[in-house]
Design an enzyme around this catalytic site. Structure first.
Site, PDB file in Angstrom:
ATOM      1  N   LYS A   1       0.782  -1.220  -0.034  1.00  0.00           N
ATOM      2  CA  LYS A   1       0.077   0.007   0.010  1.00  0.00           C
ATOM      3  C   LYS A   1       0.823   1.326  -0.036  1.00  0.00           C
ATOM      4  CE  LYS A   1      -1.868   2.791   2.912  1.00  0.00           C
ATOM      5  NZ  LYS A   1      -1.670   3.989   2.322  1.00  0.00           N
TER       6      LYS A   1
ATOM      7  N   GLY B   1       6.732   4.690   8.538  1.00  0.00           N
ATOM      8  CA  GLY B   1       6.021   5.908   8.481  1.00  0.00           C
ATOM      9  C   GLY B   1       6.016   6.386  10.232  1.00  0.00           C
ATOM     10  N   SER B   2       5.064   6.997  10.567  1.00  0.00           N
ATOM     11  CA  SER B   2       5.114   7.628  12.089  1.00  0.00           C
ATOM     12  C   SER B   2       5.218   6.763  13.063  1.00  0.00           C
ATOM     13  CB  SER B   2       4.008   8.554  12.099  1.00  0.00           C
ATOM     14  OG  SER B   2       2.960   7.717  12.161  1.00  0.00           O
ATOM     15  N   THR B   3       5.981   7.169  14.095  1.00  0.00           N
ATOM     16  CA  THR B   3       6.263   6.133  15.405  1.00  0.00           C
ATOM     17  C   THR B   3       4.482   5.766  15.958  1.00  0.00           C
ATOM     18  OG1 THR B   3       8.051   7.256  15.809  1.00  0.00           O
ATOM     19  CG2 THR B   3       6.795   6.225  17.651  1.00  0.00           C
ATOM     20  N   GLU B   4       3.631   7.003  15.704  1.00  0.00           N
ATOM     21  CA  GLU B   4       2.499   6.483  16.328  1.00  0.00           C
ATOM     22  C   GLU B   4       1.629   5.636  15.537  1.00  0.00           C
ATOM     23  OE1 GLU B   4       0.022  10.152  15.221  1.00  0.00           O
ATOM     24  OE2 GLU B   4      -1.701   9.541  16.183  1.00  0.00           O
TER      25      GLU B   4
ATOM     26  N   GLU C   1       9.859   0.816  10.815  1.00  0.00           N
ATOM     27  CA  GLU C   1      11.070   1.809  10.347  1.00  0.00           C
ATOM     28  C   GLU C   1      10.029   3.210  10.675  1.00  0.00           C
ATOM     29  OE1 GLU C   1      12.590   4.667   9.250  1.00  0.00           O
ATOM     30  OE2 GLU C   1      12.604   4.074   7.017  1.00  0.00           O
TER      31      GLU C   1
ATOM     32  N   CYS D   1      13.092  10.634   7.239  1.00  0.00           N
ATOM     33  CA  CYS D   1      13.057   9.911   8.942  1.00  0.00           C
ATOM     34  C   CYS D   1      14.671  10.137   9.263  1.00  0.00           C
ATOM     35  CB  CYS D   1      12.729   8.761   8.499  1.00  0.00           C
ATOM     36  SG  CYS D   1      13.390   7.539   7.710  1.00  0.00           S
TER      37      CYS D   1
ATOM     38  N   GLU E   1       9.855  15.355  15.819  1.00  0.00           N
ATOM     39  CA  GLU E   1      10.176  15.180  14.507  1.00  0.00           C
ATOM     40  C   GLU E   1       9.269  16.147  13.649  1.00  0.00           C
ATOM     41  OE1 GLU E   1       9.122  11.545  12.416  1.00  0.00           O
ATOM     42  OE2 GLU E   1      11.133  11.603  11.520  1.00  0.00           O
TER      43      GLU E   1
END
Ligand code: NDP
Length: 491
Positions: free
Chosen positions: A195, A247-250, A269, A303, A400
């Site tokens: 995706k 993508g994002s840590t969240e 990652e 990143c 970030e």
């Protein structure tokens, strides 16, 4: 200068030397009006579509499918069938042939891909042309080389493929992240459902054409576009054996929570807040180039961007002066112009996030510097920014930003540099600038970061593993290490 100007006037030479625009032609790219999902080697109409745009001027480029759970289910079914029907049992040397073909096709069509990447994502054409495309092709070449050597890569461990890999990628390096994920998965004998990010699906969709040209068996790679809901449906699908996410840590944490106890393999990652550390014995001009490359490359949508600059106190003033002078020479503008150094911000949402964090930096007391530059009126743009007078506790030093914004901090001793650099929830990358080899090694041992660059920054090679510590995630991509997450081993 006045004298030169005067002479220039007399002999007809202009006093003001500006760059003429050098736009790359977009005629090489054919964009369809509407795209469906690529499943089982065929295009399937999407029931619902959304518009993907060019961030440089908000031009609508195409309608793209919003993948539903049913679309994801069909794609996973196609990937499972392709896995069982021959791909997993194909000799490694045969799998390698497909990967080599894909790599060569990417090289042959690199200009087309580079133009499309810059158009849909906003990055300068010189970056997509000289970095994203060559590296994407190099990843396929590299993993093609491993496909028939897995037994040697992991002696006495009897590696075997995992099954169907669900791969979710971000918008900052759309084609390159695809290559990082698809190449090792296929080399190891897995099949894939990928995706792309909602804002940057077009190069992944063009890649489907490459898959057809390469005659990759139907269903080995399936691409379902859509927003986070499509990603969530892929994560939750029972017949997916592995999830690889960038993508994002969240969102990474959310995925980890959802997969807990399912037995599915997972690599994450995630974000970063890298320290770029300059000692007083460093070659300052080179360091300035490394700092600029570290944070303004790809508008800071990286990143591993060197977003926290730590400068040894004794060189603080000359270094900041050189840096500010260098910023004045950066050209911000049309991503398709070969002269542009900094392109457009990827989306309205990302621009909003950058503005909000920059405002917080000013409110908390940091000093802002932005070089004079005229930003285009349409589209999403943000000037290269440097913050000085930054405290460790400020949001701009902790969070970030994912934009062209640098926070400058200082240190006195190597111990202090290490302590400050490691004072972050992240641990993806770091940079060290010094003339002393022993100090580089001393620092690299202590920095809690997956990658430590010395006297350079943002350097990538397919043979070199990349990945994080702490909230930057786990698992490695690239190199021999990048094969392991796509394999199981007999005990
Ligand atoms: P996300 O983490 O939301 O997006 C990454 C990918 O995950 C996209 O394909 C996204 O789809 C998809 N996704 C979103 N929600 C879910 C979900 N619940 N389950 C499965 N997949 C999901 O990043 P954003 O694009 O929202 O960016 C937000 C911030 O994240 C940035 O400002 C930046 O700080 C950071 N970031 C870090 C990256 C990195 O490489 N470390 C890359 C990108 C962002 P969709 O595109 O539709 O959202």
């Amino acid at each position: 200068m006045a004298e030169l100007d005067r002479q220039g006037g007399e002999i007809g030479i202009p006093g003001d030397w500006t760059y003429a625009s050098a736009p790359e032609s977009r005629d090489i790219v054919q964009i369809a009006e509407r795209y469906g999902h690529f499943v089982g080697g065929e295009w399937h109409e999407a029931a619902e579509t959304y518009e993907t745009i060019a961030p440089r001027d908000e031009e609508v480029l195409a309608g793209v499918g919003q993948g539903t759970p049913a679309d994801v289910d069909r794609a996973v079914g196609a990937a499972r069938a392709a896995y069982a029907d021959g791909w997993s049992s194909l000799p490694g040397s045969e799998r390698a042939k497909y990967l080599f073909r894909i790599a060569r096709l990417l090289q042959e069509r690199s200009r087309e891909f580079a133009v499309l990447e810059s158009l849909n994502g906003g990055k300068p054409i010189k970056e997509s042309r000289d970095v994203d495309l060559p590296l994407a092709a190099a990843h396929f070449f590299y993993y093609a080389g491993w496909a028939d050597k897995l037994e040697y890569a992991f002696p006495n461990r009897r590696p075997r493929s995992i099954g169907v890999a669900g791969q979710i990628i971000p918008w900052n390096f759309p084609l390159l992240m695809l290559a990082w994920k698809v190449a090792p998965a296929l080399a190891c004998g897995n099949t894939v459902v990928l995706k792309p990010a909602e804002t940057t699906p077009l190069t992944a969709l063009l890649f489907c054409d490459v898959l057809r040209q390469a005659e990759l068996p139907a269903g080995v790679v399936n691409i379902v576009t859509g927003d986070g809901r499509t990603g969530a449906a892929l994560v939750e699908h029972d017949d997916v054996d592995k999830i690889a996410f960038t993508g994002s840590t969240e969102v990474g944490k959310e995925i980890q929570r959802r997969l807990a106890g399912t037995g599915k393999h997972l690599t994450l990652e995630l974000g970063g807040k890298a320290a770029n550390i300059v000692f007083d014995d460093a070659a300052l001009d080179q360091a300035v180039e490394g700092i600029v490359n570290g944070i303004y490359f790809n508008q800071g949508h990286v990143c591993c961007a060197g977003s926290r600059l730590f400068v040894q106190e004794s060189i603080y003033e000359p270094l900041v002066a050189k840096l500010e002078r260098r910023l004045e020479t950066l050209r911000v503008g049309d991503p398709l112009d070969k002269n542009s150094d900094v392109g457009a911000i990827n989306s309205a949402a990302q621009l909003e996030k950058i503005r909000e964090l920059v405002a917080s930096g000013e409110e908390e007391g940091a000093a802002i510097y932005q070089p004079p530059c005229v930003l285009p009126e349409k589209g999403y743009w943000f000037a290269p920014t440097v913050f000085t007078n930054v405290a460790q506790s400020y949001r701009i030093a902790q969070e970030e930003i994912f934009g062209p914004v640098l926070s400058v901090l200082t240190f006195r001793t190597p111990d202090e540099a290490v302590e400050k650099a490691n004072n972050t929830p992240y641990g993806l990358s770091a940079g060290v600038w010094t003339e002393k080899g022993s100090r580089i090694l001393w620092m690299a041992q202590r920095l809690r970061a997956g990658v430590v660059w010395a006297n350079t920054f943002n350097r990538f090679d397919p043979s070199s593993p990349f990945g994080g510590y702490k909230e930057s995630g786990f698992g490695r991509e690239g190199g021999l290490h990048g094969l392991e997450p796509y394999l199981e081993f007999e005990q």
